[in-house]
Design an enzyme around this catalytic site. Structure first.
Site, short mmCIF file in Angstrom:
data_model
loop_
_atom_site.label_atom_id
_atom_site.label_comp_id
_atom_site.label_asym_id
_atom_site.label_seq_id
_atom_site.Cartn_x
_atom_site.Cartn_y
_atom_site.Cartn_z
N HIS A 130 -2.59 85.79 21.97
CA HIS A 130 -2.37 85.57 23.40
C HIS A 130 -1.67 86.77 24.06
O HIS A 130 -1.07 86.65 25.11
CB HIS A 130 -1.57 84.29 23.64
N CYS A 165 -5.84 101.30 35.06
CA CYS A 165 -6.25 101.73 33.72
C CYS A 165 -6.51 103.23 33.75
O CYS A 165 -7.23 103.71 34.63
CB CYS A 165 -7.51 100.98 33.32
N ASN A 243 6.07 72.84 9.78
CA ASN A 243 6.32 72.47 11.17
C ASN A 243 7.40 71.38 11.24
O ASN A 243 7.60 70.64 10.28
CB ASN A 243 5.03 71.96 11.82
P1 NAD Z 1 3.98 74.39 21.09
O1 NAD Z 1 5.17 74.46 21.97
O2 NAD Z 1 2.79 73.66 21.60
O3 NAD Z 1 4.38 73.72 19.68
C1 NAD Z 1 5.44 74.20 18.88
C2 NAD Z 1 5.50 73.37 17.61
O4 NAD Z 1 6.51 73.91 16.76
C3 NAD Z 1 5.89 71.91 17.87
O5 NAD Z 1 5.08 71.08 17.05
C4 NAD Z 1 7.37 71.84 17.44
O6 NAD Z 1 7.74 70.59 16.93
C5 NAD Z 1 7.42 72.89 16.36
N1 NAD Z 1 8.73 73.54 16.18
C6 NAD Z 1 9.64 73.89 17.12
N2 NAD Z 1 10.68 74.53 16.57
C7 NAD Z 1 10.42 74.61 15.24
C8 NAD Z 1 11.11 75.17 14.13
N3 NAD Z 1 12.27 75.78 14.26
N4 NAD Z 1 10.54 75.07 12.90
C9 NAD Z 1 9.34 74.44 12.73
N5 NAD Z 1 8.64 73.88 13.74
C10 NAD Z 1 9.17 73.98 14.99
O7 NAD Z 1 3.64 75.86 20.69
P2 NAD Z 1 2.26 76.53 20.37
O8 NAD Z 1 1.46 75.64 19.49
O9 NAD Z 1 2.57 77.91 19.91
O10 NAD Z 1 1.52 76.59 21.78
C11 NAD Z 1 2.22 77.07 22.93
C12 NAD Z 1 1.51 78.16 23.70
O11 NAD Z 1 2.45 78.74 24.58
C13 NAD Z 1 1.06 79.26 22.80
O12 NAD Z 1 -0.23 79.52 23.15
C14 NAD Z 1 1.95 80.46 23.09
O13 NAD Z 1 1.18 81.56 23.51
C15 NAD Z 1 2.79 80.07 24.29
N6 NAD Z 1 4.26 80.15 24.03
C16 NAD Z 1 4.77 81.24 23.42
C17 NAD Z 1 6.12 81.32 23.18
C18 NAD Z 1 6.64 82.55 22.46
O14 NAD Z 1 6.02 83.60 22.55
N7 NAD Z 1 7.74 82.43 21.74
C19 NAD Z 1 6.98 80.30 23.57
C20 NAD Z 1 6.42 79.19 24.22
C21 NAD Z 1 5.05 79.12 24.44
ZN ZN Z 2 -10.10 100.03 31.74
#
Ligand code: NAD
Ligand code: ZN
Length: 284
Positions: A130, A165, A243
């Site tokens: 992403h 760009c 998870n």
């Molecule tokens: P999500 O928020 O949908 O799910 C996160 C999962 O991780 C949940 O099931 C939660 O219970 C679990 N979790 C939380 N803390 C944990 C830990 N310490 N250990 C183990 N498990 C843990 O996240 P996703 O599936 O990555 O989807 C979210 C979307 O949003 C992604 O596409 C991402 O690009 C974006 N996002 C990115 C960030 C980042 O870059 N850090 C943060 C938030 C969202």
């Molecule tokens: Zn370009």
């Protein structure tokens, strides 16, 4: 740690050591212990504030409609979630994954995270599905640029926005893939190939509900998904989930097993167990 978790960690470590081609898949959960909230976990940004989810859908249409205005807003009304993210540091989970790569166990890490923490922790063969907060991308030719290569504040003050760009001259956006925007073809293709090739997939901290990323474990498991898609070539990789809670992958038995707990605690223990097996030590 309970005996069940200990046994599963040992099983995972053995499977990783014996793997021909192991890859990791990560989501927002690996970064919560670095102080970045996830979206859908119990303390998630969207769980607590559903309006923020609605706003997240507006960025891409805004850029497409008026790139200059998109940049003006991005620079004058920065979103706290992103500014905090830039200050965050990797946690022991990120470092353990980078170390597993350095040991030759993990061949690549595919992340949904945009926070660049795997990069900061030293993972080299990294696919940022992403995008990354620290980069910009041309939507026309897909060239990527270091965000620091552009003096955006100067451009704002001197009415020079949007940045363009250097290759094709199109207005460029953040590398982050917004809702409604396609996954950049280079990263989509490489990630799919990794999912097809792997025999062990270690999935960490993702709710596995965001597609197409969530299709990667299904590809690795060797099952068909969707009408008209033929089953992938192999019988199926071992899918290890780490998870905090069960996910659709757990419920639909796409993952072989779930090790429930925090990635910042479990991944360093997994690394330690892998080291012991490599050193020929008996596991107790
Ligand atoms: P999500 O928020 O949908 O799910 C996160 C999962 O991780 C949940 O099931 C939660 O219970 C679990 N979790 C939380 N803390 C944990 C830990 N310490 N250990 C183990 N498990 C843990 O996240 P996703 O599936 O990555 O989807 C979210 C979307 O949003 C992604 O596409 C991402 O690009 C974006 N996002 C990115 C960030 C980042 O870059 N850090 C943060 C938030 C969202
Ligand atoms: Zn370009």
């Amino acid at each position: 740690m309970d005996a069940g978790t200990q046994k599963l960690l040992e099983r995972a470590a053995k499977e990783l050591v014996e793997a021909q081609y192991a890859v990791a898949l990560t989501g927002a959960g690996v970064s919560t212990e670095s102080g970045i909230p996830d979206f859908r976990g119990p303390e998630g940004v969207w769980t607590k504030n559903p309006d923020a989810e609605r706003q997240a859908y507006e960025s891409y249409p805004k850029f497409m409609r008026d790139p200059k205005e998109y940049w003006r807003e991005t620079l004058t009304q920065p979103i706290v979630f992103f500014t905090d993210m830039e200050k965050a540091q990797p946690n022991p989970g990120h470092f353990a994954l980078a170390e597993l790569e350095q040991m030759g166990i993990l061949k690549s890490t595919i992340t949904q995270n945009i926070d660049a923490l795997h990069d900061k922790a030293g993972s080299k063969n990294l696919l940022e599905y992403h995008g990354s907060l620290l980069k910009m991308r041309c939507p026309a030719c897909h060239a990527r640029f270091d965000r620091k290569a552009f003096d955006l504040e100067h451009m704002l003050k001197n009415d020079l926005l949007p940045p363009r760009c250097t290759g094709c001259g199109s207005a460029i956006k953040s590398d982050i893939v917004y809702f409604g925007e396609a996954i950049p073809p280079d990263v989509a293709k490489k990630s799919f190939a990794q999912a097809q090739k792997c025999d062990v997939m270690l999935i960490c901290g993702t709710s596995a509900v965001v597609y197409p990323f969530a299709s990667l474990p299904i590809v690795a498991a060797g099952e068909s998904f969707g009408r008209g898609f033929s089953p992938t070539r192999k019988t199926g990789a071992t899918i290890i989930e780490i998870n905090g809670e069960p996910t659709p992958l757990t419920h639909q038995r796409i993952s072989t097993y779930l090790i429930q707990g925090k990635t910042g605690e479990l991944l360093p223990l997994l690394l330690e167990t892998v080291r012991k097996i490599r050193a020929g030590e008996q596991l107790v």
